[in-house]
Design a protein around this motif. Structure first.
Motif, PDB file in Angstrom:
ATOM      1  N   UNK A  93       0.842  -1.200   0.000  1.00  0.00           N
ATOM      2  CA  UNK A  93       0.000   0.000   0.000  1.00  0.00           C
ATOM      3  C   UNK A  93       0.878   1.251   0.000  1.00  0.00           C
ATOM      4  N   UNK A  94       0.297   2.311  -0.529  1.00  0.00           N
ATOM      5  CA  UNK A  94       1.017   3.580  -0.596  1.00  0.00           C
ATOM      6  C   UNK A  94       0.486   4.518   0.488  1.00  0.00           C
ATOM      7  N   UNK A  95       1.354   5.181   1.238  1.00  0.00           N
ATOM      8  CA  UNK A  95       0.880   6.168   2.220  1.00  0.00           C
ATOM      9  C   UNK A  95       0.291   7.394   1.524  1.00  0.00           C
ATOM     10  N   UNK A  96      -0.431   8.260   2.252  1.00  0.00           N
ATOM     11  CA  UNK A  96      -0.979   9.474   1.637  1.00  0.00           C
ATOM     12  C   UNK A  96       0.121  10.304   0.977  1.00  0.00           C
ATOM     13  N   UNK A  97      -0.268  11.071  -0.050  1.00  0.00           N
ATOM     14  CA  UNK A  97       0.714  11.813  -0.862  1.00  0.00           C
ATOM     15  C   UNK A  97       1.603  12.723  -0.022  1.00  0.00           C
ATOM     16  N   UNK A  98       1.001  13.416   0.962  1.00  0.00           N
ATOM     17  CA  UNK A  98       1.802  14.377   1.743  1.00  0.00           C
ATOM     18  C   UNK A  98       2.866  13.663   2.578  1.00  0.00           C
ATOM     19  N   UNK A  99       2.535  12.437   3.013  1.00  0.00           N
ATOM     20  CA  UNK A  99       3.507  11.667   3.806  1.00  0.00           C
ATOM     21  C   UNK A  99       4.567  11.095   2.872  1.00  0.00           C
ATOM     22  N   UNK A 100       4.105  10.645   1.715  1.00  0.00           N
ATOM     23  CA  UNK A 100       5.023  10.025   0.752  1.00  0.00           C
ATOM     24  C   UNK A 100       6.084  11.024   0.287  1.00  0.00           C
ATOM     25  N   UNK A 101       5.666  12.279   0.137  1.00  0.00           N
ATOM     26  CA  UNK A 101       6.597  13.318  -0.321  1.00  0.00           C
ATOM     27  C   UNK A 101       7.754  13.492   0.660  1.00  0.00           C
TER      28      UNK A 101
END
Length: 359
Positions: free
Chosen positions: A332-340
């Motif tokens: 799974x991918x974390x939310x965009x703001x966390x991923x950044x």
């Protein structure tokens, strides 16, 4: 070199007996604190942060509260087994606490100097003159100007930030080995908050005390802590060094906390919206089966509702309690703001390792 451990909490469980049934406030918490280190305990209201800190000070009202199991080892001695009389020699001397609201921690009818020296008289054989001198030194240490005048004033003559400094001075009076700060900056505005945090960092370097810092604000943590424990529904769901929690978080709850924290590069468009974690923490009279966060998580799987997740180890210092790290779990991918924000950290394992009971 392994640093000396000053505090170790092992499988701590605390419940409160109420008319509505048993509230399981803490359900099997493990953590440790090394000498001269700052551990931040983060989580939203009702996650059990304050109960954990009050348990270390043995300030939980019994009844209704009681220790179900576990031990709290401070300097190798189990605090759970100590009597109230023994605790009185430890409280304030070896373990001190700074509470949320400075106004309620201070007695409005007593001069500030007297409130500081009271701690000294309780724990040390000390003359009146020496105690007053020490009170003046402490006020100077916490950055209060003209301490000779200020010790003769009452709490209402101080502003909010100054009062919090006085409370910190009181906590430091008997040179404690462990300082527990329970959201010490919540009642203060942002500028004063930054000053108090700077002050605590300075003091820690000067007097080499260990600090447990309790907060629900991750922004505060980044500045002060060495290690972070994220709490949810009476359990620690993720723990690691500050860098691991901020740049390589693995638990959906930590993702949620980080995504709801503004940063300087958050833009104002639709992308820059802060996301809130939906719902509220579970009722701990009957804790949810499986993963307590599953009901509020976008990443919940079927097993999350059936079985409590085990701890997985992601590096030597980074532990996560989530089924998402199981080899059979989907990626799974974390939310965009966390991923950044995420980046590869040295020392991370290639694959998460399952932690066995009692490790």
């Amino acid at each position: 070199m392994e640093r000396e451990r000053i505090l170790e909490v092992k499988d701590l469980a605390i419940s409160f007996k109420t008319y509505g049934g048993e509230v399981q406030a803490i359900r099997g918490v493990n953590f440790h604190l090394n000498k001269g280190e700052t551990l931040a305990i983060v989580g939203e209201s009702g996650s059990g942060k304050s109960v954990t800190s009050q348990a270390i000070m043995r300030l939980i009202p019994m009844p209704p509260g009681y220790f179900k199991r576990g031990e709290i080892l401070f300097d190798g001695q189990d605090i759970v087994k100590k009597t109230e009389k023994q605790m009185q020699t430890i409280r304030g001397k070896d373990i001190s606490m700074i509470f949320q609201d400075p106004m309620t921690s201070l007695n409005p009818t007593m001069k500030v100097g007297k409130q500081i020296t009271e701690v000294l008289f309780k724990h040390e054989q000390i003359s009146k003159e020496a105690a007053e001198k020490r009170a003046i030194e402490l006020l100077e240490l916490v950055g209060i100007p003209m301490p000779e005048k200020r010790i003769k004033q009452y709490p209402h003559e101080f502003s909010g930030g100054m009062r919090q400094r006085v409370v910190i001075a009181m906590a430091l009076a008997a040179d404690p080995k462990l300082l527990i700060a329970d959201e010490p900056t919540t009642a203060l505005d942002v500028t004063i908050q930054a000053q108090i945090l700077e002050l605590m960092k300075e003091i820690q370097q000067k007097v080499e005390t260990s600090i447990i810092f309790i907060t629900h604000d991750l922004g505060v943590v980044a500045n002060v802590a060495d290690r972070v424990a994220v709490m949810y529904a009476g359990q620690i769901v993720e723990t690691g060094t500050v860098d691991e929690i901020f740049y390589n978080p693995k638990h959906p709850y930590t993702w949620g906390l980080l995504a709801s924290m503004p940063s300087l590069d958050t833009d104002g468009g639709a992308e820059g919206k802060l996301t809130a974690i939906p719902g509220t923490p579970p009722d701990l009279t009957n804790p949810p089966k499986g993963d307590a966060f599953a009901l509020r998580s976008d990443y919940a799987m079927k097993i999350d509702f059936e079985q409590e997740p085990p701890m997985f180890k992601v590096s030597d210092t980074h532990y996560v309690k989530s089924w998402l790290l199981h080899p059979n779990a989907p990626k799974v991918e974390p939310p965009a703001s966390v991923k950044a924000r995420m980046r590869e950290l040295e020392g991370s394992y290639e694959k998460p390792v399952l932690v066995k009971e009692g490790e």
